[in-house]
Design a protein around this motif. Structure first.
Motif, PDB file in Angstrom:
ATOM      1  N   LYS A  49       0.460  -1.016  -0.395  1.00 30.91           N
ATOM      2  CA  LYS A  49       0.195  -0.235   0.380  1.00 30.91           C
ATOM      3  C   LYS A  49       0.946   0.944  -0.002  1.00 30.91           C
ATOM      4  O   LYS A  49       2.418   0.715   0.726  1.00 30.91           O
ATOM      5  N   PHE A  50       0.523   2.345  -0.382  1.00 27.61           N
ATOM      6  CA  PHE A  50       0.960   3.671  -0.611  1.00 27.61           C
ATOM      7  C   PHE A  50       0.047   5.314  -0.337  1.00 27.61           C
ATOM      8  O   PHE A  50      -0.878   5.006  -1.536  1.00 27.61           O
ATOM      9  N   GLN A  51       0.541   5.437   0.390  1.00 27.63           N
ATOM     10  CA  GLN A  51      -0.796   6.899   0.910  1.00 27.63           C
ATOM     11  C   GLN A  51       0.273   8.434   0.591  1.00 27.63           C
ATOM     12  O   GLN A  51       1.433   8.467   0.794  1.00 27.63           O
ATOM     13  N   ILE A  52       0.157   8.669  -0.410  1.00 29.24           N
ATOM     14  CA  ILE A  52       0.443   9.836  -1.190  1.00 29.24           C
ATOM     15  C   ILE A  52       0.059  11.424  -0.173  1.00 29.24           C
ATOM     16  O   ILE A  52      -0.760  12.043  -0.066  1.00 29.24           O
ATOM     17  N   ARG A  53       1.152  11.807   0.048  1.00 26.22           N
ATOM     18  CA  ARG A  53       1.283  13.157   1.055  1.00 26.22           C
ATOM     19  C   ARG A  53       1.615  14.043  -0.145  1.00 26.22           C
ATOM     20  O   ARG A  53       0.640  15.620   0.431  1.00 26.22           O
ATOM     21  N   GLU A  54       2.584  14.109  -0.391  1.00 24.44           N
ATOM     22  CA  GLU A  54       2.614  14.955  -1.501  1.00 24.44           C
ATOM     23  C   GLU A  54       3.193  14.690  -2.703  1.00 24.44           C
ATOM     24  O   GLU A  54       4.027  13.520  -2.786  1.00 24.44           O
ATOM     25  N   VAL A  55       3.363  15.629  -3.729  1.00 23.19           N
ATOM     26  CA  VAL A  55       3.894  15.431  -5.107  1.00 23.19           C
ATOM     27  C   VAL A  55       5.528  16.082  -5.897  1.00 23.19           C
ATOM     28  O   VAL A  55       5.308  17.319  -5.496  1.00 23.19           O
ATOM     29  N   GLY A  56       6.345  15.723  -6.143  1.00 25.12           N
ATOM     30  CA  GLY A  56       7.338  16.049  -6.223  1.00 25.12           C
ATOM     31  C   GLY A  56       7.580  16.750  -7.741  1.00 25.12           C
ATOM     32  O   GLY A  56       6.710  15.168  -8.726  1.00 25.12           O
ATOM     33  N   GLU A  57       8.429  17.166  -8.150  1.00 30.93           N
ATOM     34  CA  GLU A  57       8.586  17.118 -10.106  1.00 30.93           C
ATOM     35  C   GLU A  57       9.926  15.664 -10.152  1.00 30.93           C
ATOM     36  O   GLU A  57      10.588  15.031  -9.506  1.00 30.93           O
ATOM     37  N   PHE A  58       9.874  15.343 -11.105  1.00 34.75           N
ATOM     38  CA  PHE A  58      10.048  13.746 -11.768  1.00 34.75           C
ATOM     39  C   PHE A  58      11.091  14.748 -13.076  1.00 34.75           C
ATOM     40  O   PHE A  58      10.792  15.409 -13.607  1.00 34.75           O
ATOM     41  N   LYS A  59      12.824  14.192 -13.093  1.00 40.52           N
ATOM     42  CA  LYS A  59      13.531  14.812 -13.796  1.00 40.52           C
ATOM     43  C   LYS A  59      13.822  13.174 -14.606  1.00 40.52           C
ATOM     44  O   LYS A  59      14.944  12.502 -13.884  1.00 40.52           O
ATOM     45  N   ARG A  60      14.183  13.291 -15.860  1.00 44.03           N
ATOM     46  CA  ARG A  60      14.602  12.803 -16.602  1.00 44.03           C
ATOM     47  C   ARG A  60      16.483  13.556 -16.999  1.00 44.03           C
ATOM     48  O   ARG A  60      16.574  14.147 -17.738  1.00 44.03           O
ATOM     49  N   VAL A  61      17.668  12.670 -17.275  1.00 42.16           N
ATOM     50  CA  VAL A  61      18.699  12.720 -17.312  1.00 42.16           C
ATOM     51  C   VAL A  61      19.455  11.462 -17.863  1.00 42.16           C
ATOM     52  O   VAL A  61      19.238  10.614 -17.998  1.00 42.16           O
ATOM     53  N   LYS A  62      19.938  11.569 -18.561  1.00 47.41           N
ATOM     54  CA  LYS A  62      21.277  10.682 -19.514  1.00 47.41           C
ATOM     55  C   LYS A  62      21.784  10.330 -18.723  1.00 47.41           C
ATOM     56  O   LYS A  62      22.129  10.084 -17.240  1.00 47.41           O
ATOM     57  N   VAL A  63      21.787   9.179 -19.186  1.00 47.75           N
ATOM     58  CA  VAL A  63      23.206   7.964 -17.648  1.00 47.75           C
ATOM     59  C   VAL A  63      24.166   9.080 -18.058  1.00 47.75           C
ATOM     60  O   VAL A  63      24.655   8.490 -16.224  1.00 47.75           O
ATOM     61  N   SER A  64      25.659   9.368 -18.962  1.00 45.53           N
ATOM     62  CA  SER A  64      26.410   9.927 -18.247  1.00 45.53           C
ATOM     63  C   SER A  64      26.064  11.330 -17.541  1.00 45.53           C
ATOM     64  O   SER A  64      27.265  11.238 -16.601  1.00 45.53           O
ATOM     65  N   ARG A  65      24.921  12.153 -16.863  1.00 41.80           N
ATOM     66  CA  ARG A  65      24.535  12.862 -16.224  1.00 41.80           C
ATOM     67  C   ARG A  65      24.690  12.133 -14.851  1.00 41.80           C
ATOM     68  O   ARG A  65      25.237  12.966 -14.186  1.00 41.80           O
ATOM     69  N   ALA A  66      24.072  11.457 -15.372  1.00 42.07           N
ATOM     70  CA  ALA A  66      23.955  10.264 -14.073  1.00 42.07           C
ATOM     71  C   ALA A  66      24.882   9.807 -12.643  1.00 42.07           C
ATOM     72  O   ALA A  66      25.189  10.469 -11.606  1.00 42.07           O
ATOM     73  N   PHE A  67      26.040   9.783 -13.952  1.00 39.91           N
ATOM     74  CA  PHE A  67      27.076   9.139 -13.643  1.00 39.91           C
ATOM     75  C   PHE A  67      28.072  10.599 -12.908  1.00 39.91           C
ATOM     76  O   PHE A  67      28.992  10.234 -12.181  1.00 39.91           O
ATOM     77  N   GLU A  68      27.915  11.329 -13.635  1.00 39.75           N
ATOM     78  CA  GLU A  68      28.668  12.359 -13.518  1.00 39.75           C
ATOM     79  C   GLU A  68      28.095  13.328 -11.797  1.00 39.75           C
ATOM     80  O   GLU A  68      28.372  13.987 -10.845  1.00 39.75           O
ATOM     81  N   ASP A  69      26.448  13.286 -11.480  1.00 42.58           N
ATOM     82  CA  ASP A  69      25.695  13.642 -10.119  1.00 42.58           C
ATOM     83  C   ASP A  69      26.437  12.983  -8.662  1.00 42.58           C
ATOM     84  O   ASP A  69      27.046  13.010  -8.018  1.00 42.58           O
ATOM     85  N   LEU A  70      26.797  11.631  -9.381  1.00 41.50           N
ATOM     86  CA  LEU A  70      26.975  10.318  -8.252  1.00 41.50           C
ATOM     87  C   LEU A  70      28.372  10.287  -8.381  1.00 41.50           C
ATOM     88  O   LEU A  70      28.416  10.321  -6.938  1.00 41.50           O
ATOM     89  N   ALA A  71      29.256  11.018  -8.627  1.00 43.33           N
ATOM     90  CA  ALA A  71      30.835  10.906  -9.074  1.00 43.33           C
ATOM     91  C   ALA A  71      31.122  12.194  -8.087  1.00 43.33           C
ATOM     92  O   ALA A  71      31.364  12.329  -7.007  1.00 43.33           O
ATOM     93  N   SER A  72      30.237  13.174  -7.876  1.00 47.75           N
ATOM     94  CA  SER A  72      30.213  14.358  -6.657  1.00 47.75           C
ATOM     95  C   SER A  72      29.889  13.925  -5.656  1.00 47.75           C
ATOM     96  O   SER A  72      30.461  14.250  -4.243  1.00 47.75           O
ATOM     97  N   SER A  73      29.278  12.920  -5.593  1.00 46.04           N
ATOM     98  CA  SER A  73      28.983  12.097  -3.987  1.00 46.04           C
ATOM     99  C   SER A  73      29.483  11.097  -3.624  1.00 46.04           C
ATOM    100  O   SER A  73      29.850  10.605  -2.292  1.00 46.04           O
ATOM    101  N   ILE A  74      30.489  10.006  -4.306  1.00 43.77           N
ATOM    102  CA  ILE A  74      31.316   8.854  -3.998  1.00 43.77           C
ATOM    103  C   ILE A  74      32.821   9.592  -5.113  1.00 43.77           C
ATOM    104  O   ILE A  74      32.418   8.198  -5.730  1.00 43.77           O
TER     105      ILE A  74
END
Length: 256
Positions: A205-230
């Motif tokens: 079950k899931f009860q929705i309390r809030e709806v946020g924005e959803f973004k799509r990015v390329k795989v290369s961008r995802a790895f860049e964002d990941l790189a900044s954190s690890i």
């Protein structure tokens, strides 16, 4: 009458004339959902649709027919085996939830439920002593990403199609339901309270309390964002040439 499956509630003074329509409707819906959930784990499984063909004043006697009668009877017999043996761990997580709904009615009314069919009057029975496994589920704050494929109902609900292809009906407020009603077939990121199966970790079950924005990015961008954190991990990946390989992909993944 041709083939049917039945469930009869007896004892405790239970009868149609002292049972609210809402209670009876919940039991009927739970019975249909229970069989569908027991079949849902099979490949290319369609829902099992039941039709109420008789309401008898035998305490409360319900008889059902189904479009796929042979399948419905087989699932009903499987359920009887589970009840008779107490092997509730063999049931799919959602099926246990719907059986608990029927058991809740039995406990409230102090009656006994008897499962039967056109072949056998009593396949299995249970009363208020039915002991379903404890800790079948647990709750916590979480989020879901899915495509809005439906909004509505007597109480506000939003149906999301998840990335796995599975759909889930989520409770929410009227305000959020109206908002998502204008976003049909869009992918959204929802925050709220999830109920998981304790064994499979499937969201029940899931009860929705809030709806946020959803973004799509390329795989290369995802790895860049990941790189900044690890950075240490990404340095290792870079030494293997993984980033260079991923930059040549045109695929996209979802980040939220």
């Amino acid at each position: 009458m041709n083939e049917f499956l039945s469930i009869r509630f007896t004892g405790g003074g239970v009868a149609p004339d002292n049972t609210r329509c809402k209670e009876l409707a919940s039991v009927i819906a739970a019975t249909e959902s229970l069989l569908s959930a027991m079949w849902a784990d099979h490949d290319d499984a369609d829902p099992v649709f039941l039709s109420l063909v008789s309401l008898e004043h035998q305490s409360i006697g319900l008889k059902f027919a189904a479009f796929q009668m042979a399948l419905a009877l087989a699932l009903w017999q499987d359920l009887a085996v589970v009840i008779n043996t107490g092997r509730f761990d063999k049931m799919p997580a959602k099926a246990r939830v719907h059986l608990a709904e029927i058991s809740s009615f039995v406990k409230r009314r102090g009656c006994t439920a008897i499962l039967g069919s056109s072949q056998t009057e009593s396949l299995a029975s249970f009363d208020s002593s039915l002991a379903l496994p404890q800790n079948l589920s647990f709750k916590g704050d979480s989020s879901l990403v899915g495509e809005v494929i439906g909004v509505g109902g007597i109480s506000p609900k939003v149906k999301l199609k998840l990335g796995t292809g599975r759909s889930i009906s989520c409770e929410t407020s009227e305000v959020i339901a109206k908002e998502l009603g204008h976003r049909l077939y869009e992918t959204v990121h929802c925050f709220g309270t999830a109920t998981w199966d304790n064994e499979t970790l499937e969201v029940l079950k899931f009860q929705i309390r809030e709806v946020g924005e959803f973004k799509r990015v390329k795989v290369s961008r995802a790895f860049e964002d990941l790189a900044s954190s690890i950075p240490s991990t990404m340095n290792r990946w870079q030494s293997l040439g993984i980033l260079g390989i991923m930059e040549n992909f045109d695929h996209e993944i979802s980040l939220s």
